[in-house]
Scaffold this active site. Structure first.
Site, PDB file in Angstrom:
ATOM      1  N   LYS A 194      13.586 -13.245 -12.173  1.00 53.46           N
ATOM      2  CA  LYS A 194      13.756 -12.241 -13.090  1.00 53.46           C
ATOM      3  C   LYS A 194      12.133 -12.563 -13.829  1.00 53.46           C
ATOM      4  O   LYS A 194      11.312 -11.865 -14.556  1.00 53.46           O
ATOM      5  CB  LYS A 194      14.541 -12.104 -13.577  1.00 53.46           C
ATOM      6  CG  LYS A 194      14.793 -10.370 -13.977  1.00 53.46           C
ATOM      7  CD  LYS A 194      15.503  -9.367 -12.529  1.00 53.46           C
ATOM      8  CE  LYS A 194      14.156  -9.859 -11.439  1.00 53.46           C
ATOM      9  NZ  LYS A 194      14.958  -9.215  -9.745  1.00 53.46           N
ATOM     10  N   LYS A 218       6.587  -4.030  -4.865  1.00 53.60           N
ATOM     11  CA  LYS A 218       8.049  -3.671  -4.643  1.00 53.60           C
ATOM     12  C   LYS A 218       8.456  -2.969  -2.967  1.00 53.60           C
ATOM     13  O   LYS A 218       9.778  -3.620  -3.126  1.00 53.60           O
ATOM     14  CB  LYS A 218       7.971  -2.071  -4.952  1.00 53.60           C
ATOM     15  CG  LYS A 218       9.577  -1.171  -4.910  1.00 53.60           C
ATOM     16  CD  LYS A 218      10.244  -2.003  -5.734  1.00 53.60           C
ATOM     17  CE  LYS A 218      11.475  -1.887  -5.511  1.00 53.60           C
ATOM     18  NZ  LYS A 218      12.131  -2.437  -6.653  1.00 53.60           N
ATOM     19  N   ARG A 239       4.327   0.239  -6.224  1.00 50.47           N
ATOM     20  CA  ARG A 239       4.982  -0.151  -5.094  1.00 50.47           C
ATOM     21  C   ARG A 239       3.838  -1.283  -4.930  1.00 50.47           C
ATOM     22  O   ARG A 239       3.495  -2.405  -4.325  1.00 50.47           O
ATOM     23  CB  ARG A 239       3.485   0.359  -3.532  1.00 50.47           C
ATOM     24  CG  ARG A 239       5.517   1.579  -3.581  1.00 50.47           C
ATOM     25  CD  ARG A 239       4.832   2.577  -2.842  1.00 50.47           C
ATOM     26  NE  ARG A 239       4.568   2.299  -1.292  1.00 50.47           N
ATOM     27  CZ  ARG A 239       5.363   2.206  -0.336  1.00 50.47           C
ATOM     28  NH1 ARG A 239       6.778   1.711  -0.143  1.00 50.47           N
ATOM     29  NH2 ARG A 239       5.647   1.331   0.848  1.00 50.47           N
ATOM     30  N   GLU A 272       8.052 -13.439 -12.328  1.00 54.08           N
ATOM     31  CA  GLU A 272       8.050 -12.245 -11.841  1.00 54.08           C
ATOM     32  C   GLU A 272       6.939 -10.950 -12.890  1.00 54.08           C
ATOM     33  O   GLU A 272       5.990 -11.395 -13.083  1.00 54.08           O
ATOM     34  CB  GLU A 272       8.855 -11.494 -10.960  1.00 54.08           C
ATOM     35  CG  GLU A 272       9.929 -10.548 -11.544  1.00 54.08           C
ATOM     36  CD  GLU A 272      10.586 -10.125 -10.564  1.00 54.08           C
ATOM     37  OE1 GLU A 272       9.896  -9.603  -9.489  1.00 54.08           O
ATOM     38  OE2 GLU A 272      11.853  -9.951 -10.093  1.00 54.08           O
ATOM     39  N   TRP A 320      -3.124  -2.621  -1.486  1.00 63.05           N
ATOM     40  CA  TRP A 320      -2.422  -3.955  -2.555  1.00 63.05           C
ATOM     41  C   TRP A 320      -3.348  -5.128  -1.210  1.00 63.05           C
ATOM     42  O   TRP A 320      -2.908  -4.752  -0.005  1.00 63.05           O
ATOM     43  CB  TRP A 320      -1.261  -3.925  -2.288  1.00 63.05           C
ATOM     44  CG  TRP A 320      -0.309  -5.006  -2.174  1.00 63.05           C
ATOM     45  CD1 TRP A 320       0.027  -5.265  -3.950  1.00 63.05           C
ATOM     46  CD2 TRP A 320       0.381  -6.172  -2.075  1.00 63.05           C
ATOM     47  NE1 TRP A 320       0.457  -6.748  -3.859  1.00 63.05           N
ATOM     48  CE2 TRP A 320       0.457  -7.095  -2.725  1.00 63.05           C
ATOM     49  CE3 TRP A 320       0.093  -6.363  -0.581  1.00 63.05           C
ATOM     50  CZ2 TRP A 320       0.720  -8.632  -2.112  1.00 63.05           C
ATOM     51  CZ3 TRP A 320       0.126  -8.163  -0.059  1.00 63.05           C
ATOM     52  CH2 TRP A 320       0.856  -8.962  -1.054  1.00 63.05           C
ATOM     53  N   GLU A 372      18.438 -16.070  -9.907  1.00 62.23           N
ATOM     54  CA  GLU A 372      18.378 -14.806 -10.196  1.00 62.23           C
ATOM     55  C   GLU A 372      17.308 -14.615 -11.792  1.00 62.23           C
ATOM     56  O   GLU A 372      16.655 -14.045 -11.874  1.00 62.23           O
ATOM     57  CB  GLU A 372      19.032 -14.211  -9.719  1.00 62.23           C
ATOM     58  CG  GLU A 372      18.886 -12.364 -10.587  1.00 62.23           C
ATOM     59  CD  GLU A 372      17.502 -11.767  -9.611  1.00 62.23           C
ATOM     60  OE1 GLU A 372      17.060 -12.763  -8.900  1.00 62.23           O
ATOM     61  OE2 GLU A 372      17.135 -10.255  -9.811  1.00 62.23           O
ATOM     62  N   CYS A 397       1.107  -1.266   0.485  1.00 60.41           N
ATOM     63  CA  CYS A 397       0.082   0.359   0.086  1.00 60.41           C
ATOM     64  C   CYS A 397       0.941   1.687  -0.036  1.00 60.41           C
ATOM     65  O   CYS A 397       1.746   1.467   0.382  1.00 60.41           O
ATOM     66  CB  CYS A 397      -0.887   0.053   1.267  1.00 60.41           C
ATOM     67  SG  CYS A 397      -1.894  -1.189   1.821  1.00 60.41           S
ATOM     68  N   ASN A 434      -1.460   1.416   5.936  1.00 60.86           N
ATOM     69  CA  ASN A 434      -0.334   0.299   5.216  1.00 60.86           C
ATOM     70  C   ASN A 434      -0.536  -0.438   6.691  1.00 60.86           C
ATOM     71  O   ASN A 434       0.450   0.132   7.117  1.00 60.86           O
ATOM     72  CB  ASN A 434       0.984   1.210   4.564  1.00 60.86           C
ATOM     73  CG  ASN A 434       1.948   0.194   4.092  1.00 60.86           C
ATOM     74  OD1 ASN A 434       2.024  -0.813   3.504  1.00 60.86           O
ATOM     75  ND2 ASN A 434       2.902   0.801   3.991  1.00 60.86           N
ATOM     76  N   GLY A 435      -0.503  -2.028   5.955  1.00 60.30           N
ATOM     77  CA  GLY A 435       0.649  -2.599   7.358  1.00 60.30           C
ATOM     78  C   GLY A 435      -0.715  -3.589   7.545  1.00 60.30           C
ATOM     79  O   GLY A 435      -1.434  -3.732   7.048  1.00 60.30           O
ATOM     80  N   HIS A 480      18.122 -36.309 -11.499  1.00 56.99           N
ATOM     81  CA  HIS A 480      17.623 -36.963 -10.533  1.00 56.99           C
ATOM     82  C   HIS A 480      16.412 -36.868 -10.728  1.00 56.99           C
ATOM     83  O   HIS A 480      15.259 -36.827  -9.592  1.00 56.99           O
ATOM     84  CB  HIS A 480      18.643 -36.939  -8.906  1.00 56.99           C
ATOM     85  CG  HIS A 480      19.818 -37.230  -9.123  1.00 56.99           C
ATOM     86  ND1 HIS A 480      20.721 -37.937  -9.228  1.00 56.99           N
ATOM     87  CD2 HIS A 480      21.065 -36.206  -9.626  1.00 56.99           C
ATOM     88  CE1 HIS A 480      21.593 -38.734  -9.565  1.00 56.99           C
ATOM     89  NE2 HIS A 480      22.688 -37.021  -9.820  1.00 56.99           N
TER      90      HIS A 480
HETATM   91  C1  F6R Z   1      12.209  -9.480  -7.336  1.00 67.47           C
HETATM   92  C2  F6R Z   1      12.387  -8.324  -6.078  1.00 67.47           C
HETATM   93  C3  F6R Z   1      11.696  -8.926  -5.166  1.00 67.47           C
HETATM   94  C4  F6R Z   1      13.007  -8.110  -3.505  1.00 67.47           C
HETATM   95  C5  F6R Z   1      12.206  -8.982  -2.226  1.00 67.47           C
HETATM   96  C6  F6R Z   1      13.011  -8.262  -1.612  1.00 67.47           C
HETATM   97  O1  F6R Z   1      12.542  -9.335  -8.210  1.00 67.47           O
HETATM   98  O2  F6R Z   1      12.337  -7.095  -6.194  1.00 67.47           O
HETATM   99  O3  F6R Z   1      11.843 -10.439  -5.040  1.00 67.47           O
HETATM  100  O4  F6R Z   1      13.156  -8.180  -3.836  1.00 67.47           O
HETATM  101  O5  F6R Z   1      10.877  -8.581  -1.740  1.00 67.47           O
HETATM  102  O6  F6R Z   1      12.880  -7.121  -1.324  1.00 67.47           O
HETATM  103  P1  F6R Z   1      13.682  -5.474  -0.661  1.00 67.47           P
HETATM  104  O7  F6R Z   1      15.758  -6.477  -1.255  1.00 67.47           O
HETATM  105  O8  F6R Z   1      13.209  -5.136  -0.634  1.00 67.47           O
HETATM  106  O9  F6R Z   1      14.033  -6.201   0.628  1.00 67.47           O
END
Ligand code: F6R
Length: 606
Positions: free
Chosen positions: A483, A601, A27, A486, A75, A479, A2, A99-100, A502
């Site tokens: 990427k 985010k 976000r 997502e 969110w 990674e 949020c 938010n929370g 395996h």
């Molecule tokens: C993927 C991504 C997430 C963040 C994760 C941790 O692209 O951005 O997997 O890496 O939510 O977020 P932070 O780094 O803000 O703790």
């Protein structure tokens, strides 16, 4: 997660709230709303969907007019995305944005229902709003304090009381909130970019502090209601850094910002060719004392930790354990005062990482955070902090933050290795020089994105995909896979190349794409053997490797060749094509690259 904004001043409030909310879109959210004092009456407008849907609604119903108000992008956690569940919540007396998560909302709701309150939404937030109303007897601060005594969980709240039509109240615990000030105007926001178009001056609201804003400025109170003074900060980036700057998407812009971000992050930490982390108290002497290192983080930040583990263990021979923060917290880890726990987080607000930090501190371990957002909760709560200087990362999919996290891990690894006498000063300087050269190599790679665009065109209609690699390449594959999934929504798995046979190799069918990362020359032949195994079963293979490596024509359908640097540092360059492949695939599939579905985010809930 949020986003919260609030404004009081002489501008048209609805306009400011919408502008500021649009800067928080990154976000992640699924509904939006605002509340404005119109002729001293609190009025709300809210809508499921994007801010554009809210604006469309306003065009039908008419815009709220006034100079004081709060806004929110939601969110969904408690209750589906809908008009009713959207914030703000409350009644004609008290209205809030939140938010929370209010963890004990059910108990509070039952209590309030017994007192005659009727609830219309499924949200936890509405209980906080109605509880405020219940406690309010004309003194907003006293009512807020009573509510804080009752609610459990995390919150950032923006509040309006009917009796104070020219004020906003704000409070927070474990969810970020800033308070900004301009000329005869004040703001609240979840993040600095929301207000940058109006002001660069802001305060960080601390746990359970209460802020009272009007157009003349802000007053702060501690959790006992005593007035407090706070330090006024200045944002060290401007609007431009938070805008797309000619790129089609923030993600592409941020991929291109990586060379600069690495230079800005490492340069101040190198003196006389040697790594120097003393700014945070991390001397060679201190580094020698740790028996074990734990790296705790989530998602991409955790993947950076995996690379860190390989590098530290390889050159410094100190054991490193990497944990997902949400697992670390509940597995009762064995920690002592001879251990170092490294928390990695772009936002510095990730709820599980923050709690993992608190657990590590309670157990007596030293804590070091690698964080991008200045003054964030994780940065402030850890014993030592090494800021990454990536600037604001707006795209939900993390790219430049990962890159700078890697660069800090390399500096840590070189420092520990040197402190333990595992590498000479000469070797340490050579590695540092290699690291300094990485941004130039990334610039080189970014000049020719064509092979990544081609690969994306081959992946665009796939349903499933595998990423494979060994050692550092396996860490990197994770990674690459995250990427892609997502932002393209293509299902993908990363697998240790040698482990495929395996079980997982049974998934390989004719035409299934397999992206093999083979940048570790001592493991190249082994990985190529695994590549041949999937190729023999019909896989469409994309191989990412060094330019200097000759690849048999029958081993791969497409080869992405990278400039040769020290194998140890290859993750920093090899991740770039993986980011670009994910980016172009998402674009080709017509997805919302910067705001992928269901994602947020800054993940401030557990
Ligand atoms: C993927 C991504 C997430 C963040 C994760 C941790 O692209 O951005 O997997 O890496 O939510 O977020 P932070 O780094 O803000 O703790």
């Amino acid at each position: 997660m949020c986003g919260i904004v609030g404004y009081v001043g002489s501008r048209e409030c609805t306009e400011v709230l919408l502008n500021s909310l649009s800067k928080l879109e990154y976000r992640g959210y699924d509904s939006a709303g605002i509340a404005v004092f119109e002729n001293n009456v609190i009025k709300t407008q809210k809508s499921k969907g994007k801010i554009a849907d809210l604006i469309a609604k306003m065009e039908n119903e008419g815009r709220l007019e006034g100079h004081c108000g709060i806004g929110h992008t939601r969110w969904a956690t408690h209750g589906e995305p809908s008009d009713i569940n959207s914030h703000p919540h409350g009644n004609a007396n008290v209205t809030i944005v939140h938010n929370g998560i209010i963890e004990n909302y059910k108990k509070i709701k039952e209590f309030l229902e017994r007192k005659g309150y009727v609830f219309e939404s499924q949200t936890d937030t509405e209980t906080a709003a109605k509880l405020l109303d219940y406690f309010y007897e004309g003194n907003p601060i006293a009512a807020i304090q009573r509510v804080l005594d009752e609610i459990e969980g995390s919150y950032a709240l923006g509040i309006m009381f009917k009796d104070y039509p020219d004020r906003i109240y704000a409070v927070r615990k474990d969810s970020p909130l800033i308070v900004a000030v301009g000329d005869n105007e004040s703001f609240i926001a979840s993040d600095v970019p929301a207000v940058l178009q109006y002001t660069k001056k802001y305060y960080l609201l601390e746990q359970d502090e209460i802020a009272v804003l009007d157009k003349n400025g802000v007053e702060f109170y501690d959790d006992h209601g005593a007035p407090i003074k706070k330090e006024l900060l200045t944002a060290d980036f401007d609007m431009e850094a938070a805008e797309k700057g000619g790129f089609a998407h923030f993600m592409l812009k941020e991929i291109h910002e990586q060379p600069t971000a690495v230079r800005t992050t490492i340069t101040p930490r190198i003196s006389d060719g040697m790594p120097n982390l003393e700014e945070c108290g991390m001397t060679y002497e201190r580094l020698k004392n740790y028996n074990n290192i734990f790296v705790v983080a989530c998602g991409t930040a955790m993947h950076a930790g995996l690379v860190g583990k390989y590098v530290i263990e390889k050159i410094a021979r100190v054991p490193v354990t990497v944990d997902v923060a949400s697992e670390f917290r509940y597995r009762d880890p064995i920690l002592t005062d001879k251990d170092l726990v490294i928390l990695v987080s772009q936002s510095g607000e990730t709820a599980d990482t923050l709690e993992a930090l608190r657990l590590a501190k309670r157990n007596g371990a030293d804590t070091l955070s690698i964080v991008n957002v200045k003054g964030s909760s994780i940065a402030r709560d850890s014993d030592m902090v090494l800021y990454t200087h990536a600037g604001p990362e707006i795209s939900v999919a993390s790219t430049k933050a990962y890159m700078v996290q890697l660069s800090v891990f390399y500096l840590i690894a070189f420092s520990i290795a040197y402190a333990h006498g595992k590498i000479s000063m000469e070797e340490c300087k050579r590695l540092v020089a290699e690291l300094q050269n990485v941004p130039n190599v990334i610039e080189e790679i970014l000049k020719t994105p064509d092979s990544c665009q081609y690969v994306a065109s081959q992946l665009v209609n796939s349903e499933n995909l595998l990423y494979i690699g060994r050692g550092l390449d396996y860490a990197l594959s994770m990674e690459g896979s995250l990427k892609l999934k997502e932002i393209s929504y293509i299902h993908s798995e990363s697998y240790a190349a040698g482990e495929l046979k395996h079980g997982t190799i049974s998934l390989v069918t004719n035409g299934m794409p397999v992206i093999a990362v083979a940048t570790q020359r001592n493991l190249f032949d082994k990985t190529v053997s695994n590549v041949k195994e999937v190729k023999a079963r019909g896989a469409y293979v994309i191989l990412v490797t060094h330019k200097c490596k000759t690849v048999d024509s029958d081993a791969a359908d497409c080869v992405i060749s990278l400039p040769t640097i020290d194998d140890l540092l290859m993750p920093m360059t090899a991740v770039v094509p993986l980011q670009l492949i994910a980016y172009y695939t998402s674009v080709l599939r017509g997805n919302d690259v910067d705001k992928p579905r269901n994602l947020a985010k800054s993940v401030t809930v557990e």
